[in-house]
Every structure is written in structure tokens, then in C-alpha cells.
Design an enzyme around this catalytic site. Structure first.
Site, PDB file in Angstrom:
ATOM      1  N   PHE A  92      35.982  43.696  39.145  1.00 13.46           N
ATOM      2  CA  PHE A  92      35.197  44.604  38.221  1.00 13.46           C
ATOM      3  C   PHE A  92      35.999  44.941  36.867  1.00 13.46           C
ATOM      4  O   PHE A  92      36.035  43.986  36.370  1.00 13.46           O
ATOM      5  CB  PHE A  92      36.759  46.464  38.647  1.00 13.46           C
ATOM      6  CG  PHE A  92      36.292  46.939  39.816  1.00 13.46           C
ATOM      7  CD1 PHE A  92      36.955  46.057  40.936  1.00 13.46           C
ATOM      8  CD2 PHE A  92      35.465  48.342  40.539  1.00 13.46           C
ATOM      9  CE1 PHE A  92      36.423  46.641  42.702  1.00 13.46           C
ATOM     10  CE2 PHE A  92      36.171  48.599  40.985  1.00 13.46           C
ATOM     11  CZ  PHE A  92      36.231  47.955  42.309  1.00 13.46           C
ATOM     12  N   LYS A 141      67.792  49.938  23.411  1.00 14.78           N
ATOM     13  CA  LYS A 141      66.964  51.030  23.031  1.00 14.78           C
ATOM     14  C   LYS A 141      66.177  50.660  20.758  1.00 14.78           C
ATOM     15  O   LYS A 141      67.272  50.823  20.571  1.00 14.78           O
ATOM     16  CB  LYS A 141      67.469  52.101  22.938  1.00 14.78           C
ATOM     17  CG  LYS A 141      65.535  53.204  22.714  1.00 14.78           C
ATOM     18  CD  LYS A 141      66.717  54.680  23.357  1.00 14.78           C
ATOM     19  CE  LYS A 141      65.785  55.693  22.789  1.00 14.78           C
ATOM     20  NZ  LYS A 141      66.001  57.297  22.404  1.00 14.78           N
ATOM     21  N   LYS A 168      31.123  38.494  32.672  1.00 10.32           N
ATOM     22  CA  LYS A 168      32.542  38.372  33.008  1.00 10.32           C
ATOM     23  C   LYS A 168      32.453  37.839  34.598  1.00 10.32           C
ATOM     24  O   LYS A 168      33.237  37.343  34.838  1.00 10.32           O
ATOM     25  CB  LYS A 168      33.009  39.837  33.689  1.00 10.32           C
ATOM     26  CG  LYS A 168      34.106  39.509  33.307  1.00 10.32           C
ATOM     27  CD  LYS A 168      34.464  41.575  33.098  1.00 10.32           C
ATOM     28  CE  LYS A 168      34.664  41.520  31.415  1.00 10.32           C
ATOM     29  NZ  LYS A 168      34.622  43.012  31.277  1.00 10.32           N
ATOM     30  N   PRO A 208      48.751  36.918  31.529  1.00 12.23           N
ATOM     31  CA  PRO A 208      47.684  35.966  31.848  1.00 12.23           C
ATOM     32  C   PRO A 208      46.395  36.818  33.148  1.00 12.23           C
ATOM     33  O   PRO A 208      46.811  37.680  33.048  1.00 12.23           O
ATOM     34  CB  PRO A 208      49.163  35.928  32.962  1.00 12.23           C
ATOM     35  CG  PRO A 208      49.986  36.185  33.349  1.00 12.23           C
ATOM     36  CD  PRO A 208      50.091  37.087  32.331  1.00 12.23           C
ATOM     37  N   ASP A 209      45.500  36.114  32.996  1.00 11.31           N
ATOM     38  CA  ASP A 209      44.319  36.423  33.653  1.00 11.31           C
ATOM     39  C   ASP A 209      44.433  36.690  35.396  1.00 11.31           C
ATOM     40  O   ASP A 209      44.149  35.704  35.549  1.00 11.31           O
ATOM     41  CB  ASP A 209      43.536  36.523  33.281  1.00 11.31           C
ATOM     42  CG  ASP A 209      42.056  37.201  34.030  1.00 11.31           C
ATOM     43  OD1 ASP A 209      41.780  37.395  35.037  1.00 11.31           O
ATOM     44  OD2 ASP A 209      41.305  37.847  32.864  1.00 11.31           O
ATOM     45  N   ILE A 210      45.089  37.907  35.888  1.00  8.54           N
ATOM     46  CA  ILE A 210      45.437  37.473  37.649  1.00  8.54           C
ATOM     47  C   ILE A 210      43.825  37.270  38.427  1.00  8.54           C
ATOM     48  O   ILE A 210      44.108  36.123  39.057  1.00  8.54           O
ATOM     49  CB  ILE A 210      45.411  38.781  38.364  1.00  8.54           C
ATOM     50  CG1 ILE A 210      47.050  38.897  36.705  1.00  8.54           C
ATOM     51  CG2 ILE A 210      46.239  38.633  38.907  1.00  8.54           C
ATOM     52  CD1 ILE A 210      47.667  40.336  37.468  1.00  8.54           C
ATOM     53  N   ASP A 256      46.403  43.892  29.175  1.00  5.18           N
ATOM     54  CA  ASP A 256      46.020  42.655  28.332  1.00  5.18           C
ATOM     55  C   ASP A 256      47.408  41.921  27.589  1.00  5.18           C
ATOM     56  O   ASP A 256      47.690  40.997  27.661  1.00  5.18           O
ATOM     57  CB  ASP A 256      44.624  42.991  27.291  1.00  5.18           C
ATOM     58  CG  ASP A 256      43.668  43.286  28.555  1.00  5.18           C
ATOM     59  OD1 ASP A 256      42.917  42.918  29.393  1.00  5.18           O
ATOM     60  OD2 ASP A 256      43.154  44.503  27.540  1.00  5.18           O
ATOM     61  N   ASN A 261      48.148  51.836  30.674  1.00  7.92           N
ATOM     62  CA  ASN A 261      46.810  52.233  30.733  1.00  7.92           C
ATOM     63  C   ASN A 261      46.792  54.037  31.377  1.00  7.92           C
ATOM     64  O   ASN A 261      47.605  54.555  32.721  1.00  7.92           O
ATOM     65  CB  ASN A 261      45.911  51.741  31.119  1.00  7.92           C
ATOM     66  CG  ASN A 261      46.054  50.734  32.391  1.00  7.92           C
ATOM     67  OD1 ASN A 261      45.945  51.050  33.343  1.00  7.92           O
ATOM     68  ND2 ASN A 261      46.366  49.818  31.883  1.00  7.92           N
ATOM     69  N   LYS A 307      34.236  34.159  34.529  1.00  7.50           N
ATOM     70  CA  LYS A 307      36.020  34.242  35.226  1.00  7.50           C
ATOM     71  C   LYS A 307      35.624  33.884  36.952  1.00  7.50           C
ATOM     72  O   LYS A 307      36.640  33.636  38.019  1.00  7.50           O
ATOM     73  CB  LYS A 307      36.261  36.308  36.178  1.00  7.50           C
ATOM     74  CG  LYS A 307      36.429  36.432  34.127  1.00  7.50           C
ATOM     75  CD  LYS A 307      38.038  37.454  34.411  1.00  7.50           C
ATOM     76  CE  LYS A 307      38.421  38.717  32.597  1.00  7.50           C
ATOM     77  NZ  LYS A 307      39.069  39.367  33.782  1.00  7.50           N
TER      78      LYS A 307
HETATM   79  O1  C5P Z   1      38.507  40.579  31.508  1.00  2.00           O
HETATM   80  P1  C5P Z   1      38.888  42.426  31.242  1.00  2.00           P
HETATM   81  O2  C5P Z   1      39.947  43.209  31.599  1.00  2.00           O
HETATM   82  O3  C5P Z   1      37.510  43.302  31.353  1.00  2.00           O
HETATM   83  O4  C5P Z   1      37.793  42.128  33.716  1.00  2.00           O
HETATM   84  C1  C5P Z   1      38.436  43.539  34.409  1.00  2.00           C
HETATM   85  C2  C5P Z   1      38.568  41.932  35.917  1.00  2.00           C
HETATM   86  O5  C5P Z   1      39.909  41.422  35.797  1.00  2.00           O
HETATM   87  C3  C5P Z   1      39.339  43.646  36.661  1.00  2.00           C
HETATM   88  O6  C5P Z   1      39.030  43.048  37.858  1.00  2.00           O
HETATM   89  C4  C5P Z   1      40.439  43.177  36.328  1.00  2.00           C
HETATM   90  O7  C5P Z   1      41.192  43.585  37.829  1.00  2.00           O
HETATM   91  C5  C5P Z   1      41.221  41.625  36.461  1.00  2.00           C
HETATM   92  N1  C5P Z   1      42.125  41.600  35.412  1.00  2.00           N
HETATM   93  C6  C5P Z   1      43.138  40.937  36.095  1.00  2.00           C
HETATM   94  N2  C5P Z   1      43.636  40.114  35.375  1.00  2.00           N
HETATM   95  C7  C5P Z   1      43.979  40.056  33.382  1.00  2.00           C
HETATM   96  C8  C5P Z   1      42.846  41.278  33.044  1.00  2.00           C
HETATM   97  C9  C5P Z   1      41.720  41.623  34.496  1.00  2.00           C
HETATM   98  O8  C5P Z   1      42.766  40.273  37.496  1.00  2.00           O
HETATM   99  N3  C5P Z   1      44.902  40.248  32.615  1.00  2.00           N
END
Ligand code: C5P
Length: 407
Positions: free
Chosen positions: A330, A296, A344, A312-314, A286, A217, A348
């Protein structure tokens, strides 16, 4: 705290607006400040040293290599005397010199030699203001912590109409007074970050599809890097986990470069046990390709279908740990910004979230400016549009306040 009894060095440079400098001195002294004026050679063509001396009540400083002036108050002494350095009007040439650290006259030397707070009120032709070189210089100066006042828009001395007029002296004096006071409160609270261990994620992640392609992105990483820089300046011990960005490592930060979301998660998990505050600015992809092709991917049909799996959502992983640090997320949103951010925050399990509207032109992704709505469980604050450096300082100020309440 106001500018009353504070020492202001007023740098006046050579633009037509220099004729307003005596009025500016009067407005600053009316607020109780002690003012000493530094005049560049070209400014002296527009306004007389004698009038500035009369209104400030102090001798005017003009030359770097003047034995008499140096004997009275040398340039280093002058730089140390100042609580704040205000340059008004500042020409495009002065901005360029300061951005590059030149020190070929008294004012540019003082800029390098002082630790005072920095304020600049630019004034120039509208096209010179818009010029890419000037805009690049502004960003460099903002990264030094300069607070810009204006320029205002309107009719110019040359007949052009547009942005580039110096803000009126009364408004400059009031803004300096207000920002200087707010900065001092901010600086006091930022002191609370000294010795704190802060981990910041920044930039995009890059998810490979095959040996030559990836999805990613437009995140530039600038917000996270600005936060890292301000936090390190405030004495925090900063780990910056950076996705692929082309930014220099902020002074004093330790940087861990990663590419994918999984690598970013691994680096963060390792750092969590020694982290007090976790700030997640990264635009993590995501999804990633379910499998990365060994070779390739060939152009075969008119369509290509790839399968993606969730990354994974870090942030949620870090905030879900038993040894969780204070967690700040953020939320970049294009509609219902506050409602989504609040959801959120809860989902989270965050201590704080900084939301921004990505549809506002000129702000956010890939820009040098941003505006944030910061929300926590029992309060919120809107931080209006400004440079990412100024925002970083205001955001860290809120983080320091809330973290000290809960820890
Ligand atoms: O769910 P969303 O992507 O909108 O959430 C944004 C927040 O979650 C940001 O702080 C981003 O750095 C964090 N994030 C993350 N790992 C992901 C997706 C988002 O840490 N896979």
C-alpha cells in the site's frame, strides 16, 4: 450477466418516497427482472399493495404471521427465491433494525434469511441521515456486504434541503443492474482465491519509549481487516497479523497480535513459507527508539532529545526472499500519488501496489471509506471512493486475476 431473468425481492418501507415504488418495479421489470414486493406496515400507508401487485404481476407479501401467504410461499422459500434483495426506500428505522439483526416483521426476517445480494436505497430527512446512529448503522450494514445507492441531495418533502432523498427509480434500476453484473464477474474471480493462503498485515505498530509511553500513528486497521474478511469469505485461509487496533477478528481468520515493527516482521517471516499472497496494509512505524528507557523518562529541561533508529521494512524483506509470495503493498501519499507508488512498486519488488491520496477529506486513515489506484507491472485500475469492504472485494478481485496469471 445482468438482472434479466433474475429474481428481485423489493422491500418497500414507510417513507414518503414509497409512492415511487410502482415506478421502480416497472423499471426493474423493463430490464427483464422478476419482481416480488415486500411491503412493511408503514409503507402500506403510503402506497397500495394493489398497485404493486398490478405492476409486478405477483402477489405482494406483507405479513410474517399470515397463514394463507405462508401456505402459498413461506418466508424461507421467499428468501431462497431471491437473487437479490433491494430495499427502496429504506427508512432510518429499517436500517437500524437490519444493522442489529432484528426479525420482527417479514422484511427484516427475509434480510436475515437470505443469501441474496443486498442493495439498499436509503431515504430520510437530511438530519436523520447525518445522525451518528444512522451513520454507525450504515457501516455495520456495509460490513454485511450491502451496496448502498444514494441517497441523493436536494429539497425534501419536509422542506429541508440536504442529503436524504431517494435516488430516482430509473437510476436505482440501472445501478442495481450494473453492480449486480460487475459483482458476478468479481465473485467468479474471487473464487480463484479459494484454498489460497493469504497473510495480511494491518493496523499501526507501536514503538515504546519507556514503560508508559510510545510513538505510533492513526491507522485504524480497517482496510486490512476488511480485506481479511472478504478473503476468508472467498474461501482463502487467512492469517491476519495485527498491530494494536480495537477491531473484532473477522470470521474465519486466524489472528496474530503484535505490537512493534520487529514483532510484526518476526510473525510474517514465520508465515512466509506457508503464504501464497502477502498483503501489507499495516502502517509500520518507520523508526523506533534507539533504546527503550527502563524507567519513566523524567521531565527535566524544556527540551527532550530522543534518538531513533530505522525499523526493518517488513514488505521489502518478505518480497526479497527466495521463497517470496505474491506481494501487494500500500502507498499512502499526499502528493504525486501515482509517481511515488510506481517508484515503490519497483523499489520494493512488488507484484502490485494500492495507492491512496491521504489528503482527500473523509477517505483513508481512520475512515470507513477509501479510494485506491491499483498499479501492477503492465496495468492499473482506479477504484473510486466506496466502503473499505467494497474496495477490499474489488482489490482482491484484481489480486486474484494477477496472481493466477503469474502462478
Ligand atoms: O515506504 P512506505 O512506508 O511508504 O511503504 C508502504 C508499504 O510498505 C505498505 O504496504 C506498508 O505496509 C509497507 N511497510 C512495511 N514495513 C515498513 C514500512 C512500510 O511493511 N517498515
Amino acid at each position: 450477466m445482468s438482472i434479466a431473468n433474475k429474481n428481485i425481492l423489493l422491500g418497500v418501507t414507510g417513507g414518503i418516497a414509497a409512492y415511487k415504488a410502482p415506478d421502480l418495479v416497472r423499471k426493474l421489470t423493463a430490464l427483464g427482472a422478476n419482481v416480488r414486493v415486500v411491503l412493511t406496515d408503514s409503507a402500506a400507508e403510503f402506497v397500495s399493495a394493489l398497485s404493486l401487485q398490478a405492476v409486478s404481476g405477483n402477489p405482494v407479501h406483507q405479513h410474517l404471521l399470515d397463514p394463507a401467504a405462508e401456505a402459498a410461499m413461506g418466508h424461507i422459500e421467499l428468501a431462497k427465491w431471491a437473487d437479490l434483495l433491494l430495499i427502496a426506500p429504506a427508512t432510518a428505522n429499517t436500517l437500524a433494525k437490519l444493522a442489529h439483526g432484528m426479525a420482527d416483521d417479514l422484511l427484516s426476517t427475509l434480510y436475515l434469511a437470505t443469501t441474496a445480494r443486498l442493495f439498499i436505497a436509503p431515504a430520510m430527512n437530511q438530519q436523520m441521515w447525518k445522525a451518528p446512529a444512522t451513520q454507525t448503522n450504515l457501516n455495520v450494514l456495509a460490513s454485511h456486504g450491502v451496496h448502498f445507492i444514494g441517497p441523493a441531495s436536494g429539497e425534501q418533502a419536509c422542506g429541508d434541503v440536504g442529503s436524504g432523498r431517494m435516488v430516482e427509480p430509473v437510476d436505482i434500476a440501472n445501478e442495481v443492474n450494473q453492480v449486480f453484473s460487475a459483482n458476478n464477474v468479481e465473485a467468479e474471480s474471487l473464487n480463484g482465491l479459494a484454498g489460497k493462503r493469504i497473510t495480511i498485515t494491518a493496523g499501526p505498530t507501536r514503538e515504546p519509549l519507556d514503560p508508559v509511553r510510545y510513538i505510533s500513528n492513526h491507522s485504524s486497521g480497517k482496510m486490512g481487516f476488511a480485506i481479511a474478511q472478504v478473503a476468508a469469505q472467498a474461501g482463502a485461509s487467512v492469517n491476519l497479523v495485527a498491530g494494536p487496533v480495537s477491531l473484532a477478528t473477522p470470521t474465519g481468520c486466524s489472528r496474530i497480535d503484535v505490537t512493534t515493527a520487529e514483532e510484526m516482521l518476526e510473525a510474517c517471516q514465520t508465515l512466509v513459507p506457508t503464504t501464497d499472497i502477502f498483503i501489507s496494509t499495516a502502517a509500520v512505524a518507520d523508526y523506533r527508539a534507539a533504546s527503550v528507557a527502563d524507567n519513566k523518562i523524567k521531565k527535566t529541561g524544556d527540551e527532550l532529545t530522543l534518538t531513533f533508529v530505522k525499523n526493518p521494512d517488513i514488505l521489502a524483506t518478505v518480497s526479497g526472499r527466495n521463497d517470496r509470495p505474491f506481494c501487494v503493498g500500500f502507498a499512502a501519499e499526499s502528493q504525486d500519488v501515482e509517481a511515488y507508488a510506481r517508484t515503490k512498486l519497483a523499489k520494493k519488488q512488488l507484484d502490485m501496489i494500492a495507492a491512496n491520496d491521504i489528503t482527500t477529506e473523509g477517505l483513508g486513515f481512520n475512515s470507513d471509506n477509501n479510494a485506491l489506484h491499483v498499479i501492477w507491472s503492465d496495468g492499473d485500475k482506479k477504484l473510486p471512493a466506496t466502503s473499505k469492504y467494497a474496495l477490499a472485494s474489488q482489490l482482491l478481485n484484481l489480486i486474484a486475476q494477477q496472481h493466477s496469471k503469474t502462478h
